[in-house]
Design an enzyme around this catalytic site. Structure first.
Site, PDB file in Angstrom:
ATOM      1  N   GLU A  17       0.823  -1.214   0.000  1.00 19.50           N
ATOM      2  CA  GLU A  17       0.000   0.000   0.000  1.00 19.50           C
ATOM      3  C   GLU A  17       0.854   1.261   0.000  1.00 19.50           C
ATOM      4  OE1 GLU A  17      -3.273   0.270  -0.332  1.00 19.50           O
ATOM      5  OE2 GLU A  17      -3.698  -1.872  -0.214  1.00 19.50           O
ATOM      6  N   CYS A  26      -7.314   7.856  -4.614  1.00 19.26           N
ATOM      7  CA  CYS A  26      -6.829   6.605  -5.191  1.00 19.26           C
ATOM      8  C   CYS A  26      -7.332   6.512  -6.638  1.00 19.26           C
ATOM      9  CB  CYS A  26      -7.305   5.419  -4.352  1.00 19.26           C
ATOM     10  SG  CYS A  26      -9.040   4.989  -4.603  1.00 19.26           S
TER      11      CYS A  26
END
Length: 148
Positions: A17, A26
């Site tokens: 991540e 994102c």
């Protein structure tokens, strides 16, 4: 099962991540911060590294709780951690409808492990595309799942 997740599972998620202390959008357009944390995140938000780690632990515990609800066979700590990473990344619905879960609940642990590499695709510009980052992540999850 409410066992704590193995450090290897948390490290796996941290590695894939990445740590972001300032909120960003994102690829799906969702405000995200820390290690892929999305709940209640506002653009412009800034957190500390300690807060990022706390969010990760809470998010992974929630993912592990979903694993515990779906898996009907005994799991090692590493198997549970690998599946929690999978759920953290893809959501419980993906695990729930997967052949991976079906095989696992039939006690076919090896067959379940061999399903991880199938989950490496995303739709990019309307085309099903294999993503190198997902190939690496699924390989790491599979390796953790197979670690006693």
């Amino acid at each position: 099962m409410t066992a704590e997740l193995p450090p290897a599972a948390l490290d796996l998620v941290r590695n894939f991540e990445g740590q972001y202390l300032k909120a960003y959008l994102c690829p799906a357009g969702v405000p995200t911060i820390g290690y892929g944390h999305t709940a209640g995140v506002q653009m412009g938000q800034i957190i500390t590294a300690a807060q990022a780690d706390t969010f990760l632990r809470v998010d992974m515990a929630a993912a592990a709780s979903q694993v515990d609800k779906l898996v009907k066979v005994p799991l090692t700590s590493n198997q549970r951690g690998a599946l929690a990473s999978f759920v953290f990344n893809l959501g419980a619905g993906s695990l729930q409808q997967s052949t991976l879960l079906k095989l696992l609940n039939q006690r076919d642990y090896a067959g379940a492990a061999d399903q991880f590499p199938r989950w490496v695709y995303a739709t990019v510009n309307g085309v099903k595309t294999e993503l190198p980052g997902l190939v690496k992540r699924r390989a790491a999850e599979r390796a953790l799942f197979l670690t006693p």
